[in-house]
Motif scaffolding. Structure first.
Motif, mmCIF file in Angstrom:
data_model
loop_
_atom_site.group_PDB
_atom_site.id
_atom_site.type_symbol
_atom_site.label_atom_id
_atom_site.label_comp_id
_atom_site.label_asym_id
_atom_site.label_seq_id
_atom_site.Cartn_x
_atom_site.Cartn_y
_atom_site.Cartn_z
ATOM 1 N N ARG A 335 0.871 -1.220 -0.057
ATOM 2 C CA ARG A 335 0.105 0.068 -0.026
ATOM 3 C C ARG A 335 0.689 1.441 0.006
ATOM 4 O O ARG A 335 0.285 2.229 0.397
ATOM 5 C CB ARG A 335 -0.874 -0.013 1.248
ATOM 6 N N ARG A 336 2.225 1.215 -0.392
ATOM 7 C CA ARG A 336 2.959 2.347 -0.473
ATOM 8 C C ARG A 336 3.413 2.018 -1.822
ATOM 9 O O ARG A 336 4.366 1.469 -2.191
ATOM 10 C CB ARG A 336 3.965 2.495 0.244
ATOM 11 N N PHE A 337 2.667 2.997 -3.064
ATOM 12 C CA PHE A 337 2.943 2.825 -4.225
ATOM 13 C C PHE A 337 3.275 1.421 -4.903
ATOM 14 O O PHE A 337 4.198 0.936 -5.437
ATOM 15 C CB PHE A 337 4.224 3.692 -4.651
ATOM 16 N N GLN A 338 2.109 0.707 -4.461
ATOM 17 C CA GLN A 338 2.455 -1.024 -4.692
ATOM 18 C C GLN A 338 1.615 -1.382 -6.153
ATOM 19 O O GLN A 338 0.386 -0.889 -6.195
ATOM 20 C CB GLN A 338 1.549 -1.619 -3.537
ATOM 21 N N VAL A 348 -2.100 -0.815 -12.367
ATOM 22 C CA VAL A 348 -2.877 -0.462 -11.509
ATOM 23 C C VAL A 348 -2.145 -0.181 -10.008
ATOM 24 O O VAL A 348 -1.313 -1.243 -9.854
ATOM 25 C CB VAL A 348 -4.044 -1.331 -11.183
ATOM 26 N N ILE A 349 -2.068 0.938 -9.371
ATOM 27 C CA ILE A 349 -1.155 0.821 -8.452
ATOM 28 C C ILE A 349 -2.011 1.749 -7.202
ATOM 29 O O ILE A 349 -2.735 2.208 -7.156
ATOM 30 C CB ILE A 349 -0.063 2.243 -8.654
ATOM 31 N N ASP A 350 -1.776 0.605 -5.991
ATOM 32 C CA ASP A 350 -2.555 1.198 -4.901
ATOM 33 C C ASP A 350 -1.551 2.092 -3.738
ATOM 34 O O ASP A 350 -0.458 1.593 -3.641
ATOM 35 C CB ASP A 350 -3.050 -0.044 -4.296
ATOM 36 N N ASP A 351 -2.184 3.102 -3.302
ATOM 37 C CA ASP A 351 -1.306 3.785 -2.056
ATOM 38 C C ASP A 351 -2.178 4.295 -1.027
ATOM 39 O O ASP A 351 -3.361 4.307 -1.043
ATOM 40 C CB ASP A 351 -0.641 4.880 -2.734
ATOM 41 N N TYR A 352 -1.616 4.266 0.114
ATOM 42 C CA TYR A 352 -1.873 4.468 1.734
ATOM 43 C C TYR A 352 -2.459 6.041 1.827
ATOM 44 O O TYR A 352 -3.012 6.649 2.484
ATOM 45 C CB TYR A 352 -1.325 4.158 2.618
ATOM 46 N N ALA A 353 -1.881 7.108 0.811
ATOM 47 C CA ALA A 353 -1.867 8.380 0.907
ATOM 48 C C ALA A 353 -3.383 8.806 1.489
ATOM 49 O O ALA A 353 -4.263 8.681 0.814
ATOM 50 C CB ALA A 353 -1.465 9.121 -0.419
ATOM 51 N N HIS A 354 -3.371 9.668 2.562
ATOM 52 C CA HIS A 354 -4.579 10.001 2.810
ATOM 53 C C HIS A 354 -4.496 11.518 3.546
ATOM 54 O O HIS A 354 -5.589 12.220 4.206
ATOM 55 C CB HIS A 354 -5.277 9.246 4.122
ATOM 56 N N HIS A 355 -3.416 12.124 3.545
ATOM 57 C CA HIS A 355 -3.245 13.443 3.779
ATOM 58 C C HIS A 355 -2.792 14.217 2.268
ATOM 59 O O HIS A 355 -2.129 13.576 1.697
ATOM 60 C CB HIS A 355 -1.967 13.555 4.864
ATOM 61 N N PRO A 356 -3.360 15.709 2.260
ATOM 62 C CA PRO A 356 -2.920 16.405 1.032
ATOM 63 C C PRO A 356 -1.549 16.014 0.680
ATOM 64 O O PRO A 356 -1.006 16.180 -0.437
ATOM 65 C CB PRO A 356 -3.249 17.702 1.435
ATOM 66 N N THR A 357 -0.554 16.419 1.545
ATOM 67 C CA THR A 357 0.843 16.197 1.264
ATOM 68 C C THR A 357 1.283 14.903 0.774
ATOM 69 O O THR A 357 1.969 14.768 -0.286
ATOM 70 C CB THR A 357 1.783 16.345 2.620
ATOM 71 N N GLU A 358 0.787 13.761 1.301
ATOM 72 C CA GLU A 358 1.077 12.611 0.779
ATOM 73 C C GLU A 358 0.482 12.323 -0.503
ATOM 74 O O GLU A 358 1.182 11.718 -1.465
ATOM 75 C CB GLU A 358 0.310 11.398 1.689
ATOM 76 N N ILE A 359 -0.634 12.800 -0.690
ATOM 77 C CA ILE A 359 -1.295 12.585 -2.086
ATOM 78 C C ILE A 359 -0.262 13.316 -3.241
ATOM 79 O O ILE A 359 -0.036 12.948 -4.303
ATOM 80 C CB ILE A 359 -2.915 13.121 -2.399
ATOM 81 N N ARG A 360 -0.074 14.580 -2.895
ATOM 82 C CA ARG A 360 0.653 15.377 -3.776
ATOM 83 C C ARG A 360 2.211 14.899 -4.027
ATOM 84 O O ARG A 360 2.324 14.690 -5.281
ATOM 85 C CB ARG A 360 0.880 16.877 -3.017
ATOM 86 N N ASP A 459 -3.009 4.023 -19.897
ATOM 87 C CA ASP A 459 -3.374 4.616 -18.731
ATOM 88 C C ASP A 459 -2.592 4.055 -17.138
ATOM 89 O O ASP A 459 -2.550 2.624 -17.200
ATOM 90 C CB ASP A 459 -4.726 4.492 -18.581
ATOM 91 N N ILE A 460 -2.694 4.905 -16.354
ATOM 92 C CA ILE A 460 -2.178 4.594 -14.979
ATOM 93 C C ILE A 460 -3.339 4.931 -14.181
ATOM 94 O O ILE A 460 -4.048 5.955 -14.161
ATOM 95 C CB ILE A 460 -1.026 5.520 -14.535
ATOM 96 N N VAL A 461 -3.846 3.795 -13.156
ATOM 97 C CA VAL A 461 -4.780 3.909 -12.062
ATOM 98 C C VAL A 461 -4.286 3.917 -10.696
ATOM 99 O O VAL A 461 -3.666 2.855 -10.540
ATOM 100 C CB VAL A 461 -5.999 2.852 -12.448
ATOM 101 N N MET A 462 -4.404 5.053 -10.118
ATOM 102 C CA MET A 462 -3.962 5.058 -8.561
ATOM 103 C C MET A 462 -4.977 5.209 -7.506
ATOM 104 O O MET A 462 -5.877 6.009 -7.768
ATOM 105 C CB MET A 462 -2.813 5.918 -8.567
ATOM 106 N N THR A 463 -5.346 4.095 -6.749
ATOM 107 C CA THR A 463 -6.169 4.098 -5.655
ATOM 108 C C THR A 463 -5.495 4.948 -4.503
ATOM 109 O O THR A 463 -4.247 4.298 -4.070
ATOM 110 C CB THR A 463 -6.960 2.994 -5.374
ATOM 111 N N MET A 464 -6.149 5.665 -3.627
ATOM 112 C CA MET A 464 -5.580 6.439 -2.726
ATOM 113 C C MET A 464 -6.541 6.474 -1.635
ATOM 114 O O MET A 464 -7.528 6.864 -1.547
ATOM 115 C CB MET A 464 -5.060 7.601 -2.974
ATOM 116 N N GLY A 465 -5.748 6.107 -0.263
ATOM 117 C CA GLY A 465 -6.533 6.254 0.724
ATOM 118 C C GLY A 465 -6.393 5.445 1.992
ATOM 119 O O GLY A 465 -5.834 4.267 1.531
ATOM 120 N N ALA A 466 -6.626 5.562 3.403
ATOM 121 C CA ALA A 466 -6.434 4.615 4.252
ATOM 122 C C ALA A 466 -7.580 3.883 4.582
ATOM 123 O O ALA A 466 -7.435 2.940 5.669
ATOM 124 C CB ALA A 466 -5.938 5.378 5.738
ATOM 125 N N GLY A 467 -8.584 4.013 3.953
ATOM 126 C CA GLY A 467 -9.913 3.077 4.021
ATOM 127 C C GLY A 467 -9.840 1.687 3.267
ATOM 128 O O GLY A 467 -8.558 1.069 3.140
#
Length: 480
Positions: A335-338, A348-360, A459-467
């Protein structure tokens, strides 16, 4: 305050101290975890199972973490209604997110079972070894994983508790035979103040957990207390380009070393190449060449994490070749740029980013890695309160994406006021006003359908969030 009142206060302080000291379960003890599926809770549960404790617990959601614990012998239920609480339970461990009206917790208190916080039991485990605690608003998990990987590769067999699963070293926890204990130190509820580390890291300090802290000044003060908790003979490693850290470290009583991508720091990283998104950089220590290091994981923020890990492991006594080799093979935490999968030319990439800085910073790393490709960002906000407090910042964090899909807010620790004061539509409107191409699709299953029909090869698909937004990534790959 009279003598009697002072005596009562001293008695309370003593009992609190004794409570911390006596929260260490022994072999054969029955320990029940409320919220056992949490990444930190499950890690400590794993360690206690290895130590010979009888572990049980509850969590409203099943996951790979709970499945692993069940395979190890833990008894887990999903009701949290108090019915599973055994009279043979010696201790109950609660995460910071568990409220007093939780029926499991109410039952434990009614039965007179000892209740301790997760951070207290983590602190009791750390006291038995040489503690290394990694704190900060962002980057804790990756930095903890890097340090643990280096130490394990160097043959030091550390114990570690990490806020993410790290496949290269066996998951999110390990009970090592060495004298080192690496722990991710969470600032929520001032949990990290229950730790007594000899080595500490502060990666950055920003506004977060404002539902608990209220303002940045209180957050900085808490990190200052963390800095003061590092033993005088130890080391505190800090990001040199953070004004909030500069204020917090004034409380430190130990040696402090700085790191940054600017040459005024004790540990300086000079990026040599990164056109492909993967980083090769030169490390200088006190102005002298330390070595050149390459990372498989993208982003300048990960160069900073690697500098912090290098500083810590050098202090521990690991040689630079071992540090270099371990980092060059480091694949990151789940879940860190996985990268979940690549199908039909779509990644398709998944990441835990859930704060504006992390998303950016994560989207910036994606743009460096895929400069010409169309990037879809599927974001699931985490907490109504965080979304409300950081609404403007969130709306401006998606600039390196071509298209954004916004899911409903994932609720945790939110009260009725927060759920009334904020909703995902407000974030949608704020983000749309910045000029972003954004859709609001509340349900994750509907998001998968839209992506399946809308993405195209390249295309690149990135899912982001801590849920649970990660489900979109896996479901989409399965559909392809």
């Amino acid at each position: 305050m009279n003598a009697s009142e002072r005596g009562k206060m001293a008695s309370v302080s003593t009992s609190l101290l004794e409570s911390q000291i006596n929260c260490r379960p022994s072999r054969g003890h029955c320990v029940y975890f409320i919220g056992i599926g949490g990444i930190g809770m499950s890690a400590v549960a794993r360690i206690l199972i290895h130590e010979g404790c009888i572990v049980a617990g509850s969590d409203l959601r099943t996951s790979s973490l709970t499945s692993t614990l069940e395979e190890m012998g833990a008894k887990i239920n999903t009701k949290q209604d108090g019915s599973f609480m055994s009279s043979e339970t010696d201790m109950v461990v609660v995460s910071a997110s568990i409220s007093e009206d939780n029926l499991d917790l109410k039952t434990a208190r009614k039965m007179g079972i000892k209740v301790v916080k997760y951070s207290q039991i983590l602190g009791s485990l750390m006291k038995e070894k040489r503690g290394i605690a990694i704190s900060g608003t962002h980057g804790k998990t990756t930095t903890s994983a890097m340090i643990s990987t280096i130490l394990k590769t160097a043959g030091l067999d550390p114990t570690f508790v990490i806020g993410g699963e790290v496949p290269d070293i066996g998951g999110n926890a390990h009970l090592g035979k060495g004298n080192l204990f690496v722990a991710e130190a969470c600032e929520y509820d001032r949990s990290f103040l229950n730790l007594t580390p000899q080595v500490g890291v502060i990666t950055n300090i920003e506004e977060d957990h404002l539902d608990y802290y209220g303002n940045i000044e209180t957050i900085v003060h808490a990190f200052g207390d963390f800095a003061s908790s590092i033993s005088k003979e130890g080391l505190l490693v800090v990001n040199d380009n953070d004004n909030n850290i500069a204020a917090a470290v004034q409380k430190a009583n130990c040696k402090v070393e700085t790191y940054s991508l600017s040459n005024a720091s004790d540990w300086y990283g000079e990026v040599l190449s990164g056109g492909s998104g993967l980083k090769r950089f030169r490390v200088l220590h006190n102005g002298k060449l330390f070595d050149e290091i390459s990372l498989k994981i993208p982003g300048s923020h990960n160069v900073l994490n690697a500098l912090a890990a290098t500083a810590v492991c050098t202090f521990i006594g690991v040689d630079k070749d071992s540090i270099k080799n371990a980092l060059s093979l480091f694949h990151g935490a789940n879940r860190r740029f996985q990268i979940i999968g690549a199908r039909n030319g779509i990644t398709v990439i998944d990441d835990y980013a859930h704060h504006p800085t992390e998303i950016r910073v994560t989207l910036r790393a994606a743009r460096e890695l895929y400069p010409e490709k169309r990037i879809w960002c599927v974001f699931q906000p985490h907490q109504y309160s965080r979304t409300r407090h950081l609404l403007k910042e969130f709306s401006r964090s998606f600039q390196n994406a071509n298209r954004v899909i916004l899911a409903d807010i994932y609720a945790t620790r939110d009260n009725d006021y927060e759920k009334t004061a904020m909703n995902a539509m407000k974030l949608y409107e704020e983000t749309r006003n910045t000029g972003m191409d954004i859709q609001y699709i509340p349900q994750l299953s509907d998001i998968v359908n839209v992506l399946y029909s809308g993405v195209r090869p390249g295309d690149i698909v990135m899912t982001m969030g801590a849920g649970d937004v990660w489900k979109v990534a896996y479901d989409l790959v399965s559909r392809f």
